[in-house]
Design an enzyme around this catalytic site. Structure first.
Site, PDB file in Angstrom:
ATOM      1  N   GLY A 139       0.817  -1.215   0.000  1.00 19.36           N
ATOM      2  CA  GLY A 139       0.000   0.000   0.000  1.00 19.36           C
ATOM      3  C   GLY A 139       0.846   1.258   0.000  1.00 19.36           C
ATOM      4  O   GLY A 139       0.424   2.310   0.482  1.00 19.36           O
ATOM      5  N   TRP A 180      -0.693   4.413  -1.709  1.00 18.80           N
ATOM      6  CA  TRP A 180      -1.825   4.873  -0.884  1.00 18.80           C
ATOM      7  C   TRP A 180      -1.299   5.668   0.320  1.00 18.80           C
ATOM      8  O   TRP A 180      -1.699   6.810   0.569  1.00 18.80           O
ATOM      9  CB  TRP A 180      -2.578   3.623  -0.456  1.00 18.80           C
ATOM     10  CG  TRP A 180      -3.781   3.797   0.403  1.00 18.80           C
ATOM     11  CD1 TRP A 180      -4.548   4.910   0.531  1.00 18.80           C
ATOM     12  CD2 TRP A 180      -4.371   2.787   1.230  1.00 18.80           C
ATOM     13  NE1 TRP A 180      -5.586   4.643   1.390  1.00 18.80           N
ATOM     14  CE2 TRP A 180      -5.502   3.349   1.831  1.00 18.80           C
ATOM     15  CE3 TRP A 180      -4.068   1.446   1.525  1.00 18.80           C
ATOM     16  CZ2 TRP A 180      -6.322   2.626   2.712  1.00 18.80           C
ATOM     17  CZ3 TRP A 180      -4.886   0.736   2.385  1.00 18.80           C
ATOM     18  CH2 TRP A 180      -5.984   1.318   2.968  1.00 18.80           C
ATOM     19  N   HIS A 237      11.914   0.649  -0.533  1.00 20.55           N
ATOM     20  CA  HIS A 237      11.588  -0.733  -0.188  1.00 20.55           C
ATOM     21  C   HIS A 237      12.829  -1.439   0.373  1.00 20.55           C
ATOM     22  O   HIS A 237      12.808  -2.642   0.580  1.00 20.55           O
ATOM     23  CB  HIS A 237      11.145  -1.520  -1.431  1.00 20.55           C
ATOM     24  CG  HIS A 237       9.876  -1.032  -2.049  1.00 20.55           C
ATOM     25  ND1 HIS A 237       8.758  -0.711  -1.315  1.00 20.55           N
ATOM     26  CD2 HIS A 237       9.525  -0.833  -3.344  1.00 20.55           C
ATOM     27  CE1 HIS A 237       7.783  -0.334  -2.133  1.00 20.55           C
ATOM     28  NE2 HIS A 237       8.229  -0.382  -3.365  1.00 20.55           N
ATOM     29  N   TYR A 250      -1.159  -2.013   6.531  1.00 20.29           N
ATOM     30  CA  TYR A 250      -2.172  -1.876   5.470  1.00 20.29           C
ATOM     31  C   TYR A 250      -3.555  -2.143   6.056  1.00 20.29           C
ATOM     32  O   TYR A 250      -4.503  -1.403   5.810  1.00 20.29           O
ATOM     33  CB  TYR A 250      -1.851  -2.899   4.369  1.00 20.29           C
ATOM     34  CG  TYR A 250      -2.839  -2.960   3.241  1.00 20.29           C
ATOM     35  CD1 TYR A 250      -2.620  -2.248   2.069  1.00 20.29           C
ATOM     36  CD2 TYR A 250      -3.992  -3.760   3.327  1.00 20.29           C
ATOM     37  CE1 TYR A 250      -3.521  -2.321   1.009  1.00 20.29           C
ATOM     38  CE2 TYR A 250      -4.893  -3.829   2.280  1.00 20.29           C
ATOM     39  CZ  TYR A 250      -4.663  -3.111   1.129  1.00 20.29           C
ATOM     40  OH  TYR A 250      -5.544  -3.172   0.079  1.00 20.29           O
ATOM     41  N   SER A 286      -9.629   7.028  -0.893  1.00 19.23           N
ATOM     42  CA  SER A 286     -10.347   5.749  -0.997  1.00 19.23           C
ATOM     43  C   SER A 286      -9.789   5.010  -2.225  1.00 19.23           C
ATOM     44  O   SER A 286      -9.203   5.642  -3.123  1.00 19.23           O
ATOM     45  CB  SER A 286     -11.842   5.992  -1.188  1.00 19.23           C
ATOM     46  OG  SER A 286     -12.056   6.553  -2.476  1.00 19.23           O
ATOM     47  N   LYS A 342      -7.182  -4.689  -6.492  1.00 10.15           N
ATOM     48  CA  LYS A 342      -8.407  -5.009  -5.741  1.00 10.15           C
ATOM     49  C   LYS A 342      -8.512  -4.189  -4.459  1.00 10.15           C
ATOM     50  O   LYS A 342      -9.589  -3.796  -4.052  1.00 10.15           O
ATOM     51  CB  LYS A 342      -8.421  -6.492  -5.368  1.00 10.15           C
ATOM     52  CG  LYS A 342      -8.840  -7.416  -6.465  1.00 10.15           C
ATOM     53  CD  LYS A 342      -9.188  -8.776  -5.871  1.00 10.15           C
ATOM     54  CE  LYS A 342      -9.840  -9.688  -6.892  1.00 10.15           C
ATOM     55  NZ  LYS A 342     -10.099 -11.021  -6.311  1.00 10.15           N
TER      56      LYS A 342
HETATM   57  P1  A3P Z   1      -3.711  -5.377  -4.432  1.00 14.69           P
HETATM   58  O1  A3P Z   1      -2.813  -5.836  -5.538  1.00 14.69           O
HETATM   59  O2  A3P Z   1      -3.911  -6.456  -3.384  1.00 14.69           O
HETATM   60  O3  A3P Z   1      -5.006  -4.810  -4.911  1.00 14.69           O
HETATM   61  P2  A3P Z   1       2.053  -0.603  -3.440  1.00 14.69           P
HETATM   62  O4  A3P Z   1       1.619   0.785  -3.612  1.00 14.69           O
HETATM   63  O5  A3P Z   1       2.945  -0.824  -2.248  1.00 14.69           O
HETATM   64  O6  A3P Z   1       2.621  -1.186  -4.677  1.00 14.69           O
HETATM   65  O7  A3P Z   1       0.755  -1.488  -3.072  1.00 14.69           O
HETATM   66  C1  A3P Z   1      -0.227  -1.805  -4.016  1.00 14.69           C
HETATM   67  C2  A3P Z   1      -1.384  -2.481  -3.301  1.00 14.69           C
HETATM   68  O8  A3P Z   1      -2.087  -1.499  -2.509  1.00 14.69           O
HETATM   69  C3  A3P Z   1      -2.404  -3.047  -4.291  1.00 14.69           C
HETATM   70  O9  A3P Z   1      -2.963  -4.196  -3.646  1.00 14.69           O
HETATM   71  C4  A3P Z   1      -3.393  -1.892  -4.365  1.00 14.69           C
HETATM   72  O10 A3P Z   1      -4.653  -2.256  -4.887  1.00 14.69           O
HETATM   73  C5  A3P Z   1      -3.465  -1.498  -2.890  1.00 14.69           C
HETATM   74  N1  A3P Z   1      -4.052  -0.162  -2.683  1.00 14.69           N
HETATM   75  C6  A3P Z   1      -3.681   0.991  -3.252  1.00 14.69           C
HETATM   76  N2  A3P Z   1      -4.471   2.005  -2.855  1.00 14.69           N
HETATM   77  C7  A3P Z   1      -5.373   1.466  -1.990  1.00 14.69           C
HETATM   78  C8  A3P Z   1      -6.472   1.999  -1.242  1.00 14.69           C
HETATM   79  N3  A3P Z   1      -6.815   3.287  -1.304  1.00 14.69           N
HETATM   80  N4  A3P Z   1      -7.169   1.144  -0.448  1.00 14.69           N
HETATM   81  C9  A3P Z   1      -6.843  -0.163  -0.392  1.00 14.69           C
HETATM   82  N5  A3P Z   1      -5.823  -0.732  -1.079  1.00 14.69           N
HETATM   83  C10 A3P Z   1      -5.095   0.076  -1.875  1.00 14.69           C
END
Ligand code: A3P
Length: 307
Positions: free
Chosen positions: A71, A74, A122, A208, A243, A269
């Protein structure tokens, strides 16, 4: 090999960072592997890691340390809004902007960035800037239950430039069980959790699942840690702006650079528990067995499902 400090003529040349980045075969250093790319090919992984480790951050700098697919984008947007005290989307992804793992691209531009600067990485704890850790500067450490983040890694890496056309079973055997990407999730988590608990560094751990299930209290905790103003209304608006649907629409997915068509595959997702659609019963049992052994001395819990 060129000196890392020579790199940045290319820094903010968007065409460089927006051009194809082939991430596989991964780059190996000892027991660790890293996503590949021109920054490593040109300068060497050791030199890049040294540049990160020796970076003299400022006391106002914030480091967002996350394991891939926890996440990051996000949380990056939430932090950007809190730090800028605005509800404008930052639009730049962490990768595009101040991503330590790609520091070669922006090293000479750092002084031009407004304070407070938000870095993302990371990299495991032993590779992050020593100066930042020793001086107790702020670190937000974001993690996610490993099963969901492995699924997210698989779906994300699948089809990316250079990456073999792994099936899930092959990915499970070759990548998950091996667990050496960016130093490995188990190592990463053990070390960060310990550093947070023993206060070796000034770390706020965030999960997360907390952001998902308790966004208000989690963002409030982050705001307090950052020492920024945070009315209840402001936090509610950040939750809405960040969101899943809104962030998917508005946040620039900087990881497009590793996608053959430069399409965004990042916001997939956004749920807790998708791993159940991927792990077989046998894989789940195997993973739990390894987890229990690897994490037996690590005091951390993750949420794997919610009703
Ligand atoms: P999924 O592949 O399980 O959907 P990163 O930014 O570290 O690469 O993480 C990506 C993951 O965070 C993805 O997970 C993405 O969908 C999820 N993500 C991004 N924004 C989000 C939000 N607002 N709420 C929930 N999950 C989110």
């Amino acid at each position: 090999m060129a000196d890392t400090h020579d790199v940045p003529q290319k820094v903010h040349n968007e065409s460089v960072i927006d051009s194809d980045v082939v991430i596989y075969p991964f780059t190996r250093l000892g027991e660790e592997t890293f996503l590949s790319g021109p920054h490593i090919t040109e300068h060497g992984i050791e030199k890049l890691l040294e540049t990160v480790r020796t970076l003299e951050t400022k006391d106002t700098d914030i480091l967002l340390c996350t394991t891939m697919k926890s996440g990051t984008h996000w949380c990056h947007e939430i932090l950007s809004m809190l730090l800028s005290q605005s509800l404008e989307y930052n639009t730049k992804g962490p990768l595009h902007h101040m991503y330590l793992d790609f520091i070669a691209y922006f090293f000479d531009k750092l002084d031009e960035v407004d304070n407070p600067r938000l870095f993302t990485t990371h990299l495991p704890f032993h590779h992050i800037p020593i100066h930042h850790v020793r001086n107790g500067y702020k670190i937000i450490y974001l993690n996610r239950n490993p099963k969901d983040r492995w699924v997210s890694n698989y779906t994300f890496l699948h089809g990316k430039l250079g990456v073999p056309d792994w099936t899930w079973d092959e990915f499970f055997d070759n990548i998950i069980l091996k667990d050496d990407l960016q130093g490995g999730w188990f190592n990463y988590t053990r070390v960060f959790e310990k550093a947070a608990q023993t206060k070796t560094a000034n770390i706020l751990p965030v999960k997360y699942e907390d952001l998902k299930l308790h966004p208000f209290s989690t963002i409030k905790k982050i705001a307090k840690f950052l020492n920024v103003s945070h009315t209840d209304d402001f936090i509610r608006e950040i939750i809405e702006k960040c969101s899943f649907d809104n962030i998917k629409k508005h946040k620039y997915d900087s990881s497009r650079i590793i996608d053959p068509k430069h399409e965004s595959t990042l916001f997939r997702k956004g749920v807790i528990g998708d791993w159940k659609n991927w792990f077989t019963v046998a894989q789940n049992e195997k993973f739990d067995e390894i987890y229990n052994e690897e994490m037996k001395n690590c005091n951390v819990d993750f949420i794997y499902e919610y009703k």
